[in-house]
Write an enzyme that holds these catalytic residues in place. Sequence first.
Site, PDB file in Angstrom:
ATOM      1  N   SER A 133      14.644  -8.204  35.132  1.00  0.00           N
ATOM      2  CA  SER A 133      13.669  -8.994  34.386  1.00  0.00           C
ATOM      3  C   SER A 133      12.652  -8.070  33.738  1.00  0.00           C
ATOM      4  O   SER A 133      12.358  -6.983  34.255  1.00  0.00           O
ATOM      5  CB  SER A 133      12.943  -9.964  35.335  1.00  0.00           C
ATOM      6  OG  SER A 133      11.813 -10.538  34.695  1.00  0.00           O
ATOM      7  N   TYR A 146       8.076 -11.381  42.831  1.00  0.00           N
ATOM      8  CA  TYR A 146       9.237 -11.360  41.941  1.00  0.00           C
ATOM      9  C   TYR A 146       9.267 -10.066  41.127  1.00  0.00           C
ATOM     10  O   TYR A 146      10.322  -9.438  40.975  1.00  0.00           O
ATOM     11  CB  TYR A 146       9.183 -12.576  41.018  1.00  0.00           C
ATOM     12  CG  TYR A 146      10.361 -12.712  40.085  1.00  0.00           C
ATOM     13  CD1 TYR A 146      11.581 -13.201  40.536  1.00  0.00           C
ATOM     14  CD2 TYR A 146      10.240 -12.371  38.728  1.00  0.00           C
ATOM     15  CE1 TYR A 146      12.659 -13.343  39.666  1.00  0.00           C
ATOM     16  CE2 TYR A 146      11.304 -12.503  37.861  1.00  0.00           C
ATOM     17  CZ  TYR A 146      12.515 -13.000  38.330  1.00  0.00           C
ATOM     18  OH  TYR A 146      13.576 -13.128  37.466  1.00  0.00           O
ATOM     19  N   LYS A 150      12.277  -7.087  41.247  1.00  0.00           N
ATOM     20  CA  LYS A 150      12.942  -6.721  40.002  1.00  0.00           C
ATOM     21  C   LYS A 150      12.724  -5.240  39.682  1.00  0.00           C
ATOM     22  O   LYS A 150      13.620  -4.562  39.168  1.00  0.00           O
ATOM     23  CB  LYS A 150      12.458  -7.618  38.862  1.00  0.00           C
ATOM     24  CG  LYS A 150      12.977  -9.041  38.960  1.00  0.00           C
ATOM     25  CD  LYS A 150      14.495  -9.086  39.039  1.00  0.00           C
ATOM     26  CE  LYS A 150      15.071 -10.466  39.010  1.00  0.00           C
ATOM     27  NZ  LYS A 150      16.560 -10.467  39.110  1.00  0.00           N
TER      28      LYS A 150
END
Length: 238
Positions: A133, A146, A150
């Site tokens: 991402s 998150y 990533k």
Amino acid sequence: MTGASRGIGRAVALELAAAGAAVVVGYHRQREQAEAVAAAIRAAGGAAEPLQVDVRDPAACEAAVSGTVDRFGRIDILVNNAGTALEKLLVDTTPAEWNDLVAVHLTGMYACTRAALPHMLSRRYGRIITISSIWGITGAAGEVAYSAVKAGQNGFTRALAQEVGPFGVTVNAVAPGAIDTEMNSFLQGEELREWLSRVPVGRLGTPEEVAALVRFLAGPQAGFITGQVISPNGGVVV
């Protein structure tokens, strides 16, 4: 590939099948959707099998890879796409939520890659592609956990590429910006307008645009591209 039942994963599965790959449509809970993806591939003349796998379990990843090799004879391409989102401030992120993100994004990537690598190394050919991402590059307020996992995927990609490059195996990550998928359905109204104001092309990306990049990286023509984190994001500076 993992996480192939919907969104970017579904688009990648269809794109790779269109390029001639036999596709294992990995899924965790979305059985009907995975079966529909496999059915669509077979209807178009391709080969596909749905396969349930919980990537948090290394033994399940081993079994999935073994089953793939038994079914198709070899494994040339691994796409690590299984993932979950978490939009929370760090102080509100529970240990259980943190551990689950790590298990899905990092342990899952590690376990599937570790299981597939011996088959690739023995043949001196392979393509490992992880869907990361843009937040793994830039970070994002409200998505610290998150962003962290990533970023871990990106670091894993760069390091593993150096280990296995001499054996004909490439390792790359695709780090999309905002893509028009169910996972990004929270982008609405003012929040969506604010995000699009930062995107030079002025729109969300499509799963098919990400899939086209994965298809290129998965092919023999991409043999000199490895250790890269490529961000299809509409021109956002990262």
